[in-house]
Motif scaffolding. Structure first.
Motif, mmCIF file in Angstrom:
data_model
loop_
_atom_site.group_PDB
_atom_site.id
_atom_site.type_symbol
_atom_site.label_atom_id
_atom_site.label_comp_id
_atom_site.label_asym_id
_atom_site.label_seq_id
_atom_site.Cartn_x
_atom_site.Cartn_y
_atom_site.Cartn_z
ATOM 1 N N SER A 70 -25.274 -12.831 5.296
ATOM 2 C CA SER A 70 -24.611 -12.172 6.430
ATOM 3 C C SER A 70 -25.188 -12.636 7.758
ATOM 4 N N ALA A 71 -26.326 -13.330 7.707
ATOM 5 C CA ALA A 71 -26.934 -13.840 8.939
ATOM 6 C C ALA A 71 -26.169 -15.046 9.488
ATOM 7 N N ASN A 72 -25.377 -15.684 8.643
ATOM 8 C CA ASN A 72 -24.630 -16.856 9.074
ATOM 9 C C ASN A 72 -23.302 -16.442 9.688
ATOM 10 N N LYS A 73 -22.979 -17.057 10.804
ATOM 11 C CA LYS A 73 -21.793 -16.667 11.544
ATOM 12 C C LYS A 73 -20.529 -17.145 10.844
ATOM 13 N N HIS A 74 -19.528 -16.289 10.864
ATOM 14 C CA HIS A 74 -18.240 -16.625 10.283
ATOM 15 C C HIS A 74 -17.239 -16.912 11.403
ATOM 16 N N ILE A 75 -16.042 -17.268 11.013
ATOM 17 C CA ILE A 75 -15.007 -17.635 11.980
ATOM 18 C C ILE A 75 -14.546 -16.376 12.714
ATOM 19 N N GLY A 172 3.576 -10.217 9.873
ATOM 20 C CA GLY A 172 2.958 -9.596 11.030
ATOM 21 C C GLY A 172 1.450 -9.573 11.015
ATOM 22 N N ASN A 173 0.825 -10.094 9.957
ATOM 23 C CA ASN A 173 -0.631 -10.149 9.905
ATOM 24 C C ASN A 173 -1.152 -11.322 10.741
ATOM 25 N N ASN A 174 -2.455 -11.295 10.997
ATOM 26 C CA ASN A 174 -3.093 -12.393 11.716
ATOM 27 C C ASN A 174 -3.257 -13.571 10.764
ATOM 28 N N VAL A 175 -2.490 -14.627 10.971
ATOM 29 C CA VAL A 175 -2.543 -15.772 10.052
ATOM 30 C C VAL A 175 -3.840 -16.558 10.188
ATOM 31 N N PHE A 176 -4.604 -16.281 11.261
ATOM 32 C CA PHE A 176 -5.892 -16.942 11.463
ATOM 33 C C PHE A 176 -7.062 -15.997 11.172
ATOM 34 N N ASP A 177 -6.834 -14.997 10.362
ATOM 35 C CA ASP A 177 -7.892 -14.038 10.029
ATOM 36 C C ASP A 177 -8.770 -14.621 8.916
ATOM 37 N N TRP A 178 -9.726 -15.453 9.351
ATOM 38 C CA TRP A 178 -10.609 -16.138 8.408
ATOM 39 C C TRP A 178 -12.059 -15.713 8.611
ATOM 40 N N CYS A 179 -12.241 -14.456 9.055
ATOM 41 C CA CYS A 179 -13.573 -14.013 9.471
ATOM 42 C C CYS A 179 -14.543 -13.834 8.304
ATOM 43 N N ASN A 180 -14.069 -13.943 7.075
ATOM 44 C CA ASN A 180 -14.978 -13.859 5.936
ATOM 45 C C ASN A 180 -15.568 -15.215 5.544
ATOM 46 N N TYR A 181 -15.241 -16.242 6.324
ATOM 47 C CA TYR A 181 -15.644 -17.595 5.948
ATOM 48 C C TYR A 181 -16.382 -18.284 7.098
ATOM 49 N N SER A 182 -17.352 -19.115 6.734
ATOM 50 C CA SER A 182 -18.025 -19.940 7.742
ATOM 51 C C SER A 182 -17.340 -21.289 7.877
ATOM 52 N N LEU A 183 -16.460 -21.606 6.927
ATOM 53 C CA LEU A 183 -15.642 -22.817 6.973
ATOM 54 C C LEU A 183 -14.319 -22.479 6.309
ATOM 55 N N VAL A 202 -7.922 -30.187 3.607
ATOM 56 C CA VAL A 202 -7.148 -31.125 4.416
ATOM 57 C C VAL A 202 -7.872 -31.241 5.749
ATOM 58 N N SER A 203 -7.857 -32.421 6.321
ATOM 59 C CA SER A 203 -8.588 -32.600 7.578
ATOM 60 C C SER A 203 -7.785 -32.143 8.785
ATOM 61 N N TYR A 204 -6.472 -31.878 8.606
ATOM 62 C CA TYR A 204 -5.655 -31.490 9.759
ATOM 63 C C TYR A 204 -5.676 -29.987 10.026
ATOM 64 N N ILE A 205 -6.258 -29.197 9.139
ATOM 65 C CA ILE A 205 -6.549 -27.783 9.400
ATOM 66 C C ILE A 205 -7.995 -27.568 8.976
ATOM 67 N N PHE A 206 -8.856 -27.399 9.953
ATOM 68 C CA PHE A 206 -10.274 -27.256 9.625
ATOM 69 C C PHE A 206 -10.904 -26.299 10.619
ATOM 70 N N ALA A 207 -11.630 -25.327 10.099
ATOM 71 C CA ALA A 207 -12.259 -24.327 10.961
ATOM 72 C C ALA A 207 -13.738 -24.216 10.618
ATOM 73 N N ALA A 208 -14.543 -24.071 11.638
ATOM 74 C CA ALA A 208 -15.982 -23.877 11.456
ATOM 75 C C ALA A 208 -16.401 -22.665 12.267
ATOM 76 N N GLY A 209 -17.289 -21.860 11.688
ATOM 77 C CA GLY A 209 -17.568 -20.539 12.228
ATOM 78 C C GLY A 209 -18.222 -20.492 13.587
ATOM 79 N N TRP A 210 -18.969 -21.509 13.955
ATOM 80 C CA TRP A 210 -19.704 -21.425 15.212
ATOM 81 C C TRP A 210 -20.189 -22.807 15.619
#
Length: 319
Positions: A70-75, A172-183, A202-210
């Motif tokens: 839990s110390a690691n930041k998520h998206i 109607g949900n947040n399609v970018f609700d990825w807060c449980n993931y660091s990647l 896929v490299s065309y959709i990539f998210a990193a938490g911080w």
């Protein structure tokens, strides 16, 4: 003309890398859709990258990183969404403008930041050897975007989307609700070894938490080292080869990717079938996921032979 192009590419790959890589790439051209040939090509390329830049891989493999901590930041729910179009949106194709607007409509609290040739230096500092090779054409704009996306994620975190990703929201949900993931990335389905990503990313959709995310920093270091020493792209999907090397050799990187659940399995259905005559079954499948990978290299028709197309119905519903 194709023969001469293949011969020239063979010579350049042999000159810049080695005979094995050159011959593997030529075999892919000669024996299209041969899974064994495709697999061997990527194995040779990964082995070359590993042999020259394995010290970077090994250094990151030694990092102590607990994906579940839990110390690691998520998206975060208000992290930036990055989209790159080098020339600026004013001159972009209509499909790119439509995709960007779809992102803005569904971004929620995420600021959408358009990166161009005029402003990228405000957000990242790139090594001079990379900028020089972009200017000379040794690094194409397509592969400059590969470098840029991970520099943005390493510096600031957030979500990187290609400019040809169309976003919809059915419930109607947040399609970018990825807060449980660091990647986070698009995890379509498990594919055979002939697919370098095996459907896991896929490299065309990539998210990193911080900013400072170790996966993003790994990619930045790999790109920096590669282009400091090489004068030619070893393969079009080099970005996926570098991600694959992390997945295969860095335990925490594998955990990050494996933690992403299957999602957006039908991401290509819309683009692949856009010009087909509308029918409920195919259309339902096309809109069953929130992300749709489009292309500016294909014309999408609203009507065909006097009948509404899948794309025509999609534009009515979502644009």
């Amino acid at each position: 003309m194709k023969i001469f192009k293949n011969i020239k590419n063979f010579y350049l790959l042999w000159k810049n890398f080695n005979f094995g890589i050159a011959s593997a790439e030529l075999k892919v051209k000669l024996f299209r859709n041969n899974e064994s040939v495709s697999y061997k090509r990527y194995e040779k390329i990964k082995a070359y990258i590993r042999s020259k830049y394995g010290n970077i891989i090994d250094n990151y493999a030694q990092l102590s990183y607990d994906v579940d901590s839990s110390a690691n930041k998520h998206i975060e729910k208000n992290c930036p969404i990055w989209i790159f179009w080098y020339q600026g949106l004013e001159s972009a194709p209509d499909i790119v403008k439509m995709c960007v607007e779809s992102v803005r409509r569904n971004a929620g609290d995420h600021p959408v930041i358009i990166i161009t040739r005029s402003n990228f230096a405000e957000y990242v500092s790139l090594p001079e050897h990379i900028l020089t090779k972009v200017a000379s054409g040794k690094i194409s704009l397509t592969h400059f975007s590969d470098i840029l996306r991970f520099n943005l994620l390493a510096a600031h975190g957030g979500i990187y989307l290609d400019s040809t990703v169309f976003v919809t929201n059915m419930n109607g949900n947040n399609v970018f609700d990825w807060c449980n993931y660091s990647l986070y990335t698009c995890h379509t389905e498990i594919r055979p070894d002939t697919d370098i990503a095996k459907g896991l990313w896929v490299s065309y959709i990539f998210a990193a938490g911080w900013g400072g995310n170790p996966f993003a920093r790994y990619m930045v270091d790999m790109f920096n080292a590669y282009w400091e020493n090489e004068n030619m792209l070893i393969t079009y999907l080099m970005i996926d080869c570098m991600i694959a090397l992390a997945y295969e050799n860095i335990s925490w990187a594998k955990e990050m990717i494996d933690a992403v659940p299957a999602n957006n399995q039908n991401i290509y259905v819309l683009a692949d079938n856009a010009n087909e005559a509308f029918n409920d079954e195919l259309y339902t499948k096309a809109i069953s996921c929130p992300f749709h990978k489009m292309t500016y290299k294909k014309e999408f028709l609203i009507e065909s032979n006097g009948s509404k197309t899948i794309w025509g119905k999609f534009i009515e519903d979502f644009n």
